[in-house]
Design an enzyme around this catalytic site. Structure first.
Site, PDB file in Angstrom:
ATOM      1  N   ASP A  68      -9.906  -0.604   6.789  1.00 16.36           N
ATOM      2  CA  ASP A  68     -10.414   0.298   7.818  1.00 16.36           C
ATOM      3  C   ASP A  68     -11.065  -0.503   8.933  1.00 16.36           C
ATOM      4  OD1 ASP A  68      -9.725   2.692   6.521  1.00 16.36           O
ATOM      5  OD2 ASP A  68     -11.607   2.732   5.400  1.00 16.36           O
ATOM      6  N   ARG A 119      -5.393   2.936  -4.734  1.00 14.37           N
ATOM      7  CA  ARG A 119      -4.579   2.127  -3.829  1.00 14.37           C
ATOM      8  C   ARG A 119      -4.754   0.653  -4.148  1.00 14.37           C
ATOM      9  NH1 ARG A 119      -8.535   4.428   0.472  1.00 14.37           N
ATOM     10  NH2 ARG A 119      -8.192   6.066  -0.983  1.00 14.37           N
ATOM     11  N   ARG A 152       0.855  -1.186   0.000  1.00 15.30           N
ATOM     12  CA  ARG A 152       0.000   0.000   0.000  1.00 15.30           C
ATOM     13  C   ARG A 152       0.891   1.235   0.000  1.00 15.30           C
ATOM     14  NH1 ARG A 152      -4.871   2.483   2.379  1.00 15.30           N
ATOM     15  NH2 ARG A 152      -4.630   4.636   1.694  1.00 15.30           N
ATOM     16  N   ASP A 169      -6.795  -1.175   1.036  1.00 19.44           N
ATOM     17  CA  ASP A 169      -7.133  -0.273   2.132  1.00 19.44           C
ATOM     18  C   ASP A 169      -7.906  -1.103   3.145  1.00 19.44           C
ATOM     19  OD1 ASP A 169      -7.441   2.206   3.516  1.00 19.44           O
ATOM     20  OD2 ASP A 169      -9.478   2.374   2.737  1.00 19.44           O
TER      21      ASP A 169
END
Length: 164
Positions: free
Chosen positions: A101, A96, A87, A99
């Protein structure tokens, strides 16, 4: 003394390289950690870019992970996983390869530098709500279930890419 497991809900996505492969590799890496078990994974959804719109569509999914890690250590594992998968952070909301989260961590509400749980923009993002509703429909966010929020939000441009 054993440490009890917490349920973490994570969102994963990418739009560079092979996002399906990257998401699967990320989940495998998290699952291999001695203090984590991936319990459920949503379908993969093709979604338009959010925030910065002049880039390729994203592939997004969500997962439910049981973990004995504390929230900050779990976030560190997610960030380390992103780094291993190459990344690169060039611009906010930019393209990207992967990712990850942390969306929810048990029933915790955390507002610290670099760690806010529940994730502050869940309710605005169909690319999170739609896959999250598959694996955590009854999760409450500000008085409504994820399922209710997913039904209310516009799904314009979102399509099922791959069933779980």
């Amino acid at each position: 003394m054993s440490v009890r497991f917490e349920t973490a809900l994570i969102g994963l996505g990418g739009n560079l390289g092979d996002p399906v492969k990257s998401i699967r590799q990320a989940l495998e890496m998290i699952d291999r950690h001695e203090d984590c078990r991936v319990e459920a994974v949503s379908s993969f959804w093709r979604t338009p870019p959010w925030g910065k719109t002049d880039q390729p569509d994203f592939l997004n999914a969500c997962a439910r992970v049981s973990t004995r890690l504390e929230p900050r250590a779990f976030l560190a594992l997610c960030l380390q996983t992103e780094q291993v998968l190459k990344r690169v952070r060039k611009e906010r909301w930019g393209p990207r390869s992967i990712d990850i989260d942390v969306l929810f961590f048990g029933d915790k509400n955390i507002a610290e530098d670099g760690l806010v749980i529940p994730h502050p923009r869940i309710a605005e993002r169909a690319f999170v709500l739609v896959p999250l509703a598959e694996i955590a429909p009854d999760q409450i966010l500000n008085g409504k279930t994820i399922s209710e929020r997913a039904q209310e939000i516009s799904r314009e441009g979102i399509s099922l890419e791959q069933r779980r």
